[in-house]
Design an enzyme around this catalytic site. Structure first.
Site, short mmCIF file in Angstrom:
data_model
loop_
_atom_site.label_atom_id
_atom_site.label_comp_id
_atom_site.label_asym_id
_atom_site.label_seq_id
_atom_site.Cartn_x
_atom_site.Cartn_y
_atom_site.Cartn_z
N PHE A 157 21.20 11.80 20.08
CA PHE A 157 21.84 11.82 21.41
C PHE A 157 22.43 13.21 21.67
CE2 PHE A 157 25.88 10.75 23.90
CZ PHE A 157 25.27 10.99 25.12
N THR A 158 23.35 13.66 20.84
CA THR A 158 23.86 15.03 20.98
C THR A 158 23.38 15.92 19.84
OG1 THR A 158 25.88 14.30 19.86
CG2 THR A 158 25.96 14.45 22.26
N TYR A 162 36.71 7.05 23.49
CA TYR A 162 36.62 7.82 22.24
C TYR A 162 37.85 7.56 21.37
CZ TYR A 162 36.00 11.94 19.21
OH TYR A 162 35.84 12.79 18.15
N ARG A 185 32.59 21.63 24.57
CA ARG A 185 33.91 21.85 24.00
C ARG A 185 34.30 23.32 24.15
NH1 ARG A 185 33.14 18.55 18.47
NH2 ARG A 185 30.95 18.89 18.99
N LEU A 217 29.56 9.80 10.55
CA LEU A 217 29.91 10.82 11.56
C LEU A 217 29.28 10.52 12.91
CD1 LEU A 217 30.72 12.32 8.91
CD2 LEU A 217 29.81 14.40 9.93
N LYS A 263 30.93 1.24 21.62
CA LYS A 263 30.02 0.52 20.72
C LYS A 263 29.69 1.34 19.48
CE LYS A 263 27.14 -2.34 23.75
NZ LYS A 263 25.77 -2.41 24.30
N ASN A 265 28.88 -1.81 11.15
CA ASN A 265 27.59 -1.84 10.45
C ASN A 265 27.64 -1.03 9.16
OD1 ASN A 265 26.23 -3.55 12.21
ND2 ASN A 265 25.64 -1.87 13.57
N PHE A 296 26.43 18.72 14.84
CA PHE A 296 27.09 19.96 14.42
C PHE A 296 27.67 19.81 13.02
CE2 PHE A 296 31.53 21.88 14.79
CZ PHE A 296 31.17 23.07 14.18
N THR A 303 37.18 21.48 15.37
CA THR A 303 36.39 22.29 14.44
C THR A 303 35.27 22.98 15.21
OG1 THR A 303 36.95 20.76 12.68
CG2 THR A 303 35.03 22.16 12.31
P1 NAD Z 1 28.06 16.11 17.51
O1 NAD Z 1 28.01 15.51 18.85
O2 NAD Z 1 27.43 17.45 17.30
O3 NAD Z 1 27.45 15.13 16.44
C1 NAD Z 1 27.42 13.73 16.55
C2 NAD Z 1 26.09 13.24 16.02
O4 NAD Z 1 26.06 11.81 16.09
C3 NAD Z 1 24.91 13.74 16.85
O5 NAD Z 1 23.88 14.20 16.00
C4 NAD Z 1 24.48 12.50 17.63
O6 NAD Z 1 23.10 12.53 18.00
C5 NAD Z 1 24.83 11.40 16.66
N1 NAD Z 1 25.03 10.09 17.29
C6 NAD Z 1 25.80 9.82 18.37
N2 NAD Z 1 25.76 8.50 18.66
C7 NAD Z 1 24.96 7.93 17.70
C8 NAD Z 1 24.52 6.61 17.47
N3 NAD Z 1 24.90 5.59 18.27
N4 NAD Z 1 23.68 6.37 16.43
C9 NAD Z 1 23.28 7.41 15.63
N5 NAD Z 1 23.66 8.67 15.82
C10 NAD Z 1 24.50 8.94 16.85
O7 NAD Z 1 29.61 16.17 17.10
P2 NAD Z 1 30.34 16.73 15.80
O8 NAD Z 1 31.32 17.73 16.24
O9 NAD Z 1 29.34 17.09 14.76
O10 NAD Z 1 31.15 15.45 15.33
C11 NAD Z 1 30.76 14.67 14.23
C12 NAD Z 1 31.80 13.60 13.97
O11 NAD Z 1 33.07 14.20 13.70
C13 NAD Z 1 32.02 12.65 15.18
O12 NAD Z 1 32.22 11.35 14.68
C14 NAD Z 1 33.28 13.18 15.80
O13 NAD Z 1 33.98 12.18 16.47
C15 NAD Z 1 34.04 13.69 14.59
N6 NAD Z 1 34.99 14.74 14.98
C16 NAD Z 1 34.56 16.01 15.24
C17 NAD Z 1 35.48 16.97 15.64
C18 NAD Z 1 35.08 18.40 15.90
O14 NAD Z 1 35.94 19.19 16.31
N7 NAD Z 1 33.87 18.82 15.67
C19 NAD Z 1 36.84 16.63 15.79
C20 NAD Z 1 37.22 15.32 15.53
C21 NAD Z 1 36.30 14.38 15.13
N1 UDP Z 2 39.00 23.59 27.78
C1 UDP Z 2 39.02 24.66 28.67
N2 UDP Z 2 37.82 25.11 29.16
C2 UDP Z 2 36.62 24.59 28.77
C3 UDP Z 2 36.61 23.51 27.86
C4 UDP Z 2 37.83 23.03 27.38
O1 UDP Z 2 40.07 25.18 29.02
O2 UDP Z 2 35.57 25.08 29.25
C5 UDP Z 2 40.28 23.11 27.24
C6 UDP Z 2 40.48 21.60 27.34
O3 UDP Z 2 41.08 21.26 28.58
C7 UDP Z 2 41.41 21.33 26.19
C8 UDP Z 2 41.03 22.39 25.15
O4 UDP Z 2 40.30 23.38 25.86
O5 UDP Z 2 42.75 21.53 26.56
C9 UDP Z 2 40.16 21.83 24.02
O6 UDP Z 2 39.10 21.12 24.64
P1 UDP Z 2 37.90 20.46 23.81
O7 UDP Z 2 37.10 19.65 24.75
O8 UDP Z 2 37.22 21.53 23.02
O9 UDP Z 2 38.62 19.55 22.72
P2 UDP Z 2 39.73 18.38 22.84
O10 UDP Z 2 40.37 18.41 24.22
O11 UDP Z 2 38.98 17.13 22.61
O12 UDP Z 2 40.70 18.74 21.80
#
Ligand code: NAD
Ligand code: UDP
Length: 312
Positions: A34-35, A143, A184, A71, A89, A97, A11, A173
């Site tokens: 993976f995701t 996590y 989420r 990311l 991991k 790495n 994302f 986000t």
């Molecule tokens: P996402 O799941 O859409 O993206 C994660 C990406 O990482 C995916 O494309 C997945 O295939 C790849 N990936 C996972 N494990 C991997 C591995 N071992 N090797 C190579 N690729 C791998 O999630 P996102 O929302 O885009 O999040 C991106 C980053 O931002 C993450 O590190 C996440 O922890 C961090 N983050 C996001 C949010 C948010 O709200 N979106 C909030 C806090 C932190």
């Molecule tokens: N949540 C919810 N219904 C859903 C998914 C999440 O009420 O279908 C709630 C969850 O319990 C949390 C908040 O929404 O309190 C944000 O959840 P999310 O998984 O998006 O992010 P995080 O908890 O990691 O901040």
């Protein structure tokens, strides 16, 4: 610059790839899918300045790059809890790495950290100086603690090896390209509402978050990468500062859709943080960054994306 974006097919990563290319950089997108999904980056696949590398960050890799955005890591509790050991991991070995690579090729490296390093916070709103309240052995620990170790590694590589590090503490986000089955809250609520299914509220829905639209988030990450003062290695919160409950989120969504949605209550997941709001003073003062897209506007754009994706 030649930029490596790990998790680049996810994302946030795919939006970051877009913006880096728009700014004239070359992009290596590394992902194990993976995701993430090739669909998120399929519009980039033929470009000469873009390359997809299918690789797992848990394994070392040698590439010639100037910038690394690390990311790679599943971000939704649903996905990071499927294989918690792998999640640890990915954060720990993956970051090691990438730091090893940064050290070797003298690249600047930005780590995607998270507001989850604050756990279920006992200080509100959360500033970067707060150390957090994290359960080390709960279902979210793979996590949260993985990301905390990643921050430790970033800081120690900076102190010990003078690696040029940046740490972004990303708060919730949302936006286009969240996967339909991401799990989420924003994507769940929108997909359920558009499918005329009841919205799943976990607990009583009074828990709060502060949401940030994806374009603002990417601007924040890029501003941090460009920031070059002596304190640049310190963590910076990047997120929305408007706090709202999940109940209120349902209301705002109903206003956008022009119709009410039914809700169904589900048990609150263990260790789900009760209150969270980003204090973004540091981002504003150091980076000149502030979110520009309000919740209603951001949600409207996200609803449009899911309408098209779901064909409804
Ligand atoms: P996402 O799941 O859409 O993206 C994660 C990406 O990482 C995916 O494309 C997945 O295939 C790849 N990936 C996972 N494990 C991997 C591995 N071992 N090797 C190579 N690729 C791998 O999630 P996102 O929302 O885009 O999040 C991106 C980053 O931002 C993450 O590190 C996440 O922890 C961090 N983050 C996001 C949010 C948010 O709200 N979106 C909030 C806090 C932190
Ligand atoms: N949540 C919810 N219904 C859903 C998914 C999440 O009420 O279908 C709630 C969850 O319990 C949390 C908040 O929404 O309190 C944000 O959840 P999310 O998984 O998006 O992010 P995080 O908890 O990691 O901040």
């Amino acid at each position: 610059m030649r930029a490596l974006v790990t998790g680049g097919a996810g994302f946030l990563g795919s939006h970051l790839c877009d913006r880096l290319l728009q700014e004239g950089h070359e992009v290596l997108c590394l992902d194990n899918l993976f995701t993430g999904s090739k669909r998120n980056i399929e519009h980039l696949l033929g470009l000469p300045s873009f390359e997809l590398i299918r690789h797992d960050v848990v394994e070392p890799i040698l590439l010639e790059v100037d910038w690394i955005f690390n990311l790679a890591c599943p971000a939704s509790p649903v996905h990071y809890q499927v294989n918690p050991v792998k999640t640890v991991k990915t954060s720990v070995m993956g970051t090691l790495n990438m730091l090893g690579l940064a050290k070797r090729v003298k690249a600047r490296i930005l780590q995607a950290s998270t507001s989850e390093v604050y756990g279920d916070p006992s200080e509100h709103p959360q500033t970067e100086t707060y150390w957090g309240n994290v359960n080390p052995i709960g279902p979210r620990s793979c996590y949260d603690e993985g990301k905390r170790v990643a921050e430790t590694l970033m800081t120690d590589y900076h102190r010990q090896n003078a690696v040029d590090v940046r740490v972004a503490r990303i708060f919730n986000t949302y936006g286009p390209r969240m996967a339909v089955g991401d799990g989420r809250v924003v994507s769940n609520f929108i997909v359920q509402a558009l499918n005329h299914e009841p919205i799943t509220l976990y607990g009583d829905g009074t828990q709060t978050r502060s949401f940030c639209y994806v374009d603002d988030q990417i601007s924040g990450l890029l501003a941090l990468m460009h920031y070059d003062k002596p304190d640049a290695h310190e963590p910076v919160n990047i997120g929305g500062s408007e706090e709202l409950s999940m109940l209120r989120l349902v209301e705002v969504l109903s206003e956008i859709l022009g119709r009410p949605s039914s809700t169904v209550h589900r048990p609150l997941p263990k260790d789900d943080p009760v209150r969270r709001r980003a204090d973004t003073t540091r981002a504003r003062e150091r980076l000149g960054w502030e979110p520009t897209i309000g919740l209603k506007e951001g949600l409207t754009r996200t609803v449009a994306y899911f309408r098209e994706t779901l064909g409804v």
